[in-house]
Design an enzyme around this catalytic site. Structure first.
Site, PDB file in Angstrom:
ATOM      1  N   ARG A  84     104.469 -16.670 131.863  1.00  0.00           N
ATOM      2  CA  ARG A  84     104.824 -15.368 131.294  1.00  0.00           C
ATOM      3  C   ARG A  84     103.634 -14.733 130.560  1.00  0.00           C
ATOM      4  O   ARG A  84     103.422 -13.531 130.629  1.00  0.00           O
ATOM      5  CB  ARG A  84     106.022 -15.484 130.362  1.00  0.00           C
ATOM      6  CG  ARG A  84     105.737 -15.979 128.969  1.00  0.00           C
ATOM      7  CD  ARG A  84     106.865 -15.676 128.011  1.00  0.00           C
ATOM      8  NE  ARG A  84     107.984 -16.566 128.177  1.00  0.00           N
ATOM      9  CZ  ARG A  84     108.156 -17.698 127.472  1.00  0.00           C
ATOM     10  NH1 ARG A  84     107.266 -18.066 126.580  1.00  0.00           N
ATOM     11  NH2 ARG A  84     109.219 -18.439 127.653  1.00  0.00           N
ATOM     12  N   ASP A  85     102.872 -15.579 129.872  1.00  0.00           N
ATOM     13  CA  ASP A  85     101.739 -15.042 129.121  1.00  0.00           C
ATOM     14  C   ASP A  85     100.755 -14.371 130.072  1.00  0.00           C
ATOM     15  O   ASP A  85     100.275 -13.261 129.829  1.00  0.00           O
ATOM     16  CB  ASP A  85     101.016 -16.153 128.362  1.00  0.00           C
ATOM     17  CG  ASP A  85     101.862 -16.711 127.226  1.00  0.00           C
ATOM     18  OD1 ASP A  85     102.802 -16.031 126.813  1.00  0.00           O
ATOM     19  OD2 ASP A  85     101.583 -17.822 126.760  1.00  0.00           O
ATOM     20  N   TRP A 132     111.797 -15.339 126.448  1.00  0.00           N
ATOM     21  CA  TRP A 132     110.448 -15.140 125.894  1.00  0.00           C
ATOM     22  C   TRP A 132     110.209 -16.000 124.660  1.00  0.00           C
ATOM     23  O   TRP A 132     109.103 -16.487 124.394  1.00  0.00           O
ATOM     24  CB  TRP A 132     110.252 -13.650 125.571  1.00  0.00           C
ATOM     25  CG  TRP A 132     109.010 -13.402 124.785  1.00  0.00           C
ATOM     26  CD1 TRP A 132     107.758 -13.180 125.284  1.00  0.00           C
ATOM     27  CD2 TRP A 132     108.893 -13.385 123.356  1.00  0.00           C
ATOM     28  NE1 TRP A 132     106.864 -13.022 124.262  1.00  0.00           N
ATOM     29  CE2 TRP A 132     107.541 -13.148 123.060  1.00  0.00           C
ATOM     30  CE3 TRP A 132     109.793 -13.546 122.301  1.00  0.00           C
ATOM     31  CZ2 TRP A 132     107.063 -13.057 121.757  1.00  0.00           C
ATOM     32  CZ3 TRP A 132     109.325 -13.464 121.003  1.00  0.00           C
ATOM     33  CH2 TRP A 132     107.968 -13.213 120.740  1.00  0.00           C
ATOM     34  N   ARG A 157      95.173 -27.030 127.413  1.00  0.00           N
ATOM     35  CA  ARG A 157      96.077 -26.316 128.298  1.00  0.00           C
ATOM     36  C   ARG A 157      95.288 -25.852 129.514  1.00  0.00           C
ATOM     37  O   ARG A 157      94.705 -24.779 129.513  1.00  0.00           O
ATOM     38  CB  ARG A 157      96.658 -25.130 127.555  1.00  0.00           C
ATOM     39  CG  ARG A 157      97.948 -24.695 128.145  1.00  0.00           C
ATOM     40  CD  ARG A 157      98.901 -24.268 127.057  1.00  0.00           C
ATOM     41  NE  ARG A 157     100.149 -23.830 127.633  1.00  0.00           N
ATOM     42  CZ  ARG A 157     100.616 -22.595 127.501  1.00  0.00           C
ATOM     43  NH1 ARG A 157      99.932 -21.715 126.808  1.00  0.00           N
ATOM     44  NH2 ARG A 157     101.760 -22.267 128.043  1.00  0.00           N
ATOM     45  N   ARG A 215      95.550 -19.379 127.387  1.00  0.00           N
ATOM     46  CA  ARG A 215      95.728 -19.966 126.046  1.00  0.00           C
ATOM     47  C   ARG A 215      94.950 -21.282 125.986  1.00  0.00           C
ATOM     48  O   ARG A 215      95.341 -22.237 125.355  1.00  0.00           O
ATOM     49  CB  ARG A 215      97.218 -20.216 125.750  1.00  0.00           C
ATOM     50  CG  ARG A 215      98.107 -18.996 125.911  1.00  0.00           C
ATOM     51  CD  ARG A 215      97.717 -17.861 124.977  1.00  0.00           C
ATOM     52  NE  ARG A 215      98.503 -16.670 125.223  1.00  0.00           N
ATOM     53  CZ  ARG A 215      98.138 -15.702 126.065  1.00  0.00           C
ATOM     54  NH1 ARG A 215      96.998 -15.764 126.740  1.00  0.00           N
ATOM     55  NH2 ARG A 215      98.916 -14.641 126.226  1.00  0.00           N
ATOM     56  N   GLN A 250      98.571 -14.065 116.809  1.00  0.00           N
ATOM     57  CA  GLN A 250      99.910 -14.294 117.350  1.00  0.00           C
ATOM     58  C   GLN A 250     100.982 -13.897 116.341  1.00  0.00           C
ATOM     59  O   GLN A 250     101.994 -13.324 116.691  1.00  0.00           O
ATOM     60  CB  GLN A 250     100.077 -15.772 117.706  1.00  0.00           C
ATOM     61  CG  GLN A 250     101.380 -16.081 118.387  1.00  0.00           C
ATOM     62  CD  GLN A 250     101.731 -17.560 118.271  1.00  0.00           C
ATOM     63  OE1 GLN A 250     101.853 -18.121 117.186  1.00  0.00           O
ATOM     64  NE2 GLN A 250     101.882 -18.198 119.418  1.00  0.00           N
ATOM     65  N   THR A 307      96.450 -14.400 122.593  1.00  0.00           N
ATOM     66  CA  THR A 307      97.839 -14.037 122.323  1.00  0.00           C
ATOM     67  C   THR A 307      98.256 -12.822 123.147  1.00  0.00           C
ATOM     68  O   THR A 307      97.445 -11.930 123.419  1.00  0.00           O
ATOM     69  CB  THR A 307      98.041 -13.736 120.814  1.00  0.00           C
ATOM     70  OG1 THR A 307      99.181 -12.871 120.659  1.00  0.00           O
ATOM     71  CG2 THR A 307      96.857 -12.998 120.206  1.00  0.00           C
ATOM     72  N   ASP A 363     110.067 -19.109 122.747  1.00  0.00           N
ATOM     73  CA  ASP A 363     109.965 -20.541 123.036  1.00  0.00           C
ATOM     74  C   ASP A 363     110.847 -21.396 122.151  1.00  0.00           C
ATOM     75  O   ASP A 363     111.040 -22.585 122.425  1.00  0.00           O
ATOM     76  CB  ASP A 363     108.510 -21.014 122.810  1.00  0.00           C
ATOM     77  CG  ASP A 363     107.615 -20.592 123.949  1.00  0.00           C
ATOM     78  OD1 ASP A 363     108.108 -20.446 125.068  1.00  0.00           O
ATOM     79  OD2 ASP A 363     106.403 -20.416 123.704  1.00  0.00           O
TER      80      ASP A 363
HETATM   81  O1  IFM Z   1     106.482 -15.960 124.398  1.00  0.00           O
HETATM   82  C1  IFM Z   1     105.901 -17.030 123.750  1.00  0.00           C
HETATM   83  C2  IFM Z   1     104.593 -17.278 124.393  1.00  0.00           C
HETATM   84  O2  IFM Z   1     104.750 -17.536 125.759  1.00  0.00           O
HETATM   85  C3  IFM Z   1     103.886 -18.444 123.754  1.00  0.00           C
HETATM   86  N1  IFM Z   1     103.773 -18.234 122.360  1.00  0.00           N
HETATM   87  C4  IFM Z   1     105.011 -17.966 121.678  1.00  0.00           C
HETATM   88  C5  IFM Z   1     105.752 -16.796 122.292  1.00  0.00           C
HETATM   89  C6  IFM Z   1     107.076 -16.588 121.582  1.00  0.00           C
HETATM   90  O3  IFM Z   1     107.813 -17.761 121.509  1.00  0.00           O
END
Ligand code: IFM
Length: 809
Positions: free
Chosen positions: A366-367, A499, A360, A350, A697, A716, A501
């Protein structure tokens, strides 16, 4: 409204008019030398980090677009008229000026035609290079001799730290200067400092080292130049009318205490129908490097060869999976653009886009673990390497670092955890999330099933803080961490976030979504334990999974939905709530995890369609939050219909599609795909606004006055979730330990389709016939003439090249 079309043959998206609703962008290069370019040649570049390795400026959030860019101006030396080789920045009247942009896989070609002069500019970063190339061909189609000046314009940052460059002018204006010699402009930064900084990511703040950039011109003699931006542009002017271009000559200025640029002028005398080519090279390095690079491009045909090589390299990676269905937009996305986007998110995480400024400097845990899923079928080796890195970002407690730095190396005892003040200061993170490590299970299984590489589970990988373990033990530790964080309903605490945020459940609130994930993680671990003959582990994991199953069924099921979570005794996502009463993810993950009974699955998925679905996909929850407040419901900060506040979050759409395919609902799965398929909005660009060739996204939900408008392009998790849903779910290609399951779940009107895929080094050419219009079910598979009465193709039946016929029924 329509602004272009897909050219699947060339793997390009062709933008036929430049006044797109937003800048429609593309990527060049990689993080080693990264560049972003729009259909109007706007965009920036950097080495290794958009935040601290910035070379070309891109000013965000300034109308009309992220200016400046890679500008080439043309000036008719007879009448003084001037324009640019991309529509911006001069912006000639579109009734007289034509512009076509072809975005390809890591290159962009922008063509223009104005007053009988045609140009074609190819922008790319050669494989493994630390520079970019702009190669422009100018053709005289006017029927008379012409004398045309070309002016280049590149605006350098005065300091590689993007933020410092823009805000700390009392410092940055005085550290940079430019030089010119023989077609080459050199910019230096901190030139008196002896230590050379190779634009290595720095921590926040100034770089404080010596940097050099070069801009060279090949193909004609530079007759004038400007290294000082303000001299090139002129006082109180802008990029649309630089004084140098207007008067037809640069001033041979050099920057000393202002802003640096590379403005150059060459003059082309063109006979009727004659074409000339000028090549600009721009990159990281001092004069010697610049000269060496320039030398290469004196060789005829160099650009074409490099471009072919670049295409071959990237096309071949994407072509590891090919598809031809009755739906061309599905093929454009899954066979080309979604695959390309998966690679881009895989490489860039990202970090940098026209939305992410570049600050960043690392892989969000997780992404990234999910991004890997999008390329496993295309490039399992790269997937494995990244998976190793992410496993090395797991702490010895089993929980994962929220961010793994781009410059992180896999080595033991680095002491990185949230207990380490250095890590906390560098990232700003102070708390763990409950889900980060839980993504490892699905991704690891997908990798092992793709490759058959069960030995990966025995590979020893360090933890980010202390010690090391096999992959198998890493996975056990992750589960132990989660089991140590269960609340009063026996479900997992949300911690800093699951997941989502914007849902902060902390150490008091429990998340049903992540509990479904934990359940699946336990099942996968049990599967691995079985493969490894570890009976005790298998029994333990199954027992923990059963307990979790009981708790989910007892506390989370409300008869028509699975609730979202608990905050003490308060239920989140309950039918009794007036806000946020129905959530997408718990319904979908009840199916994906295998917790929902078939009856429950039917009820919740029908309710998803009824309550959440719109013409542009299913909203993340509904109704939006308007009064429920912080600290738990952080989504209140967003306008209703935006992002996590009842927006159509696109990432979960992939999970939704996959869940429907698991239930055999091909028509519904396909409908959901089409609702969020960017290509499907190709002729509705005025609604979607974002590029029709990339997933975003989120799309604004029905409580927004701009329902259907899409945001946060390119980087995304949608890319990988939709890819997996389509390849494994709709097309039904599901690698398993001993072979490949082929179990399509398609819309009933798909009577026939073709796929070609590499599987463990073997090529499979697969034709699926569905003349009776089923949504799911395989009657038989014929491989190389041999019939198999099942949907499973054992690896032992595969040769190097295979013809496979699948009959649905
Ligand atoms: O899961 C997140 C991701 O890690 C970053 N963007 C927003 C998503 C949902 O909150």
């Amino acid at each position: 409204m329509k602004f272009g079309y897909f050219d699947n043959e060339k793997k390009e998206y062709v933008i036929t008019r430049p006044d797109t609703p937003r800048e429609w962008t593309n990527y060049l290069g990689s993080l080693e030398y990264g560049a972003i370019i729009t259909n109007n040649a706007q965009g920036y570049s950097f080495v290794k980090s958009g935040a601290s390795g910035r070379i070309l400026r891109g000013r965000f959030n300034v109308p009309p677009t992220t200016a400046p860019g890679r500008y080439i101006y043309l000036r008719d030396m007879e009448n003084g008229d001037f324009w640019s080789a991309s529509w911006l920045p001069v912006k000639k009247d579109l009734s007289k000026y034509e512009s076509v942009c072809r975005h390809g896989v890591l290159y962009t070609i922008i063509s223009s035609r104005y007053d009988g002069i045609e140009t074609e500019t190819l922008y790319y970063v050669p494989l493994n290079a630390l520079y970019e190339v702009w190669a422009i061909k100018v053709r005289n189609k006017s029927g008379r001799k012409r004398k045309i000046s070309l002016f280049s314009y590149a605006e350098f940052t005065n300091e590689p730290n993007e933020n410092q460059d823009l805000v700390n002018m009392q410092y940055t204006l005085f550290i940079s200067r430019t030089y010119y010699k023989d077609n080459l402009i050199i910019q230096t930064i901190n030139e008196n400092y002896s230590e050379l900084g190779r634009n290595i990511p720095q921590e926040k703040g100034i770089s404080g080292r010596r940097f050099n950039r070069f801009f060279g011109v090949i193909g004609a003699e530079v007759v004038s130049f400007d290294g000082d931006r303000d001299v090139f542009i002129g006082n109180y002017r802008d990029y649309s009318n630089p004084i140098a271009v207007e008067k037809g000559k640069c001033s041979n200025s050099l920057n000393y205490g202002k802003n640096s640029c590379a403005g150059t002028q060459v003059i082309l005398e063109l006979d009727v129908d004659e074409e000339k080519e000028i090549i600009y090279v721009l990159g990281d390095g001092a004069e010697e490097t610049g000269r060496k690079v320039m030398e290469k491009y004196k060789e005829k045909g160099k650009v074409e060869r490099e471009w072919e090589e670049l295409k071959r390299y990237w096309h071949s990676r994407i072509e590891n999976f090919k598809v031809k269905t009755p739906d061309e937009s599905f093929d454009s996305m899954i066979g080309i653009w979604n695959a390309y986007q998966c690679f881009i998110t895989f490489f860039w995480s990202r970090a940098a886009s026209m939305i992410y400024v570049g600050h960043r400097d690392g892989y969000g845990y997780r992404d990234t673990v999910q991004d890997i899923q999008g390329i496993i079928h295309l490039d399992p080796q790269s997937a494995k390497d990244r998976l190793r890195l992410m496993l090395a970002g797991q702490t010895s407690k089993g929980v994962a670092l929220p961010l793994v730095f781009f410059d992180y190396e896999i080595k033991p005892n680095q002491g990185l955890s949230l207990d380490n003040p250095y890590y906390v200061k560098r990232t700003g993170y102070t708390e763990y999330r409950c889900d980060d490590h839980l993504w490892l299970y699905i991704t690891t299984r997908q990798y092992v099933r793709e490759t058959g590489d069960l030995a990966f589970l025995d590979e020893v990988i360090p933890y980010s803080d202390y010690g090391e373990d096999t992959v198998y033990e890493h996975l056990r530790k992750g589960i132990l961490f989660s089991l140590s964080k269960l609340g009063k309903h026996g479900l997992t605490y949300g911690l800093d976030a699951d997941w989502n945020d914007t849902l902060r459940l902390g150490e008091e609130g429990e998340t049903v979504f992540a509990s479904f994930q934990l359940y699946l993680a336990l099942k996968i671990f049990a599967e691995f334990a079985e493969k490894k003959g570890k009976k005790e582990d298998l029994e333990w994991a199954e027992k923990e999974a059963s307990k979790l199953y009981e708790n989910l069924q007892r506390y989370a099921w409300e008869g028509d939905r699975f609730v979202r979570g608990f905050m003490g005794d308060e239920v989140i996502g309950s039918k009794n709530n007036s806000e946020a009463s129905f959530w997408l993810n718990p319904q979908v993950w009840s199916v994906l995890s295998g917790v929902a009974t078939s009856e429950q699955a039917k009820i919740v998925m029908d309710n998803v369609e009824k309550i959440l679905n719109t013409d542009y996909g299913a909203m993340i929850m509904y109704p939006p939050v308007r009064t429920l407040g912080l600290p738990v419901f952080r989504m209140i900060l967003f306008n209703p219909g935006m992002k996590e506040n009842a927006g159509i979050f696109c990432h979960p759409q992939g999970w939704l599609i996959k869940a429907e395919t698991m239930l055999g609902n091909g028509n519904r799965a396909y409908k959901y795909f089409q609702e969020i398929n960017p290509a499907n909005m190709n002729d509705k660009a005025e609604i979607r606004e974002a590029e029709p060739y990339v997933h975003c996204q989120f799309v604004e939900g029905k409580d927004s006055p701009f329902h259907g408008r899409a945001h946060v392009h390119w980087l995304t998790g949608t890319a990988s979730s939709v890819m997996v849903a389509c390849v494994e779910g709709i097309l039904g290609l599901q690698p398993d330990y001993e072979g490949l399951r082929i179990d399509p779940c398609v819309p009933s009107h798909w009577k026939e389709f073709y796929m070609e895929r590499m599987f463990r080094g073997k090529r499979l050419k697969i034709k699926v016939e569905n003349h009776s219009g089923f949504q799911k079910g395989v009657k038989k598979i014929i491989i190389n003439g041999k019939e198999i009465n099942d949907n499973f193709l054992p690896e032992s039946e595969m040769k190097d090249e295979n013809e496979v016929l699948v009959i649905m029924g």
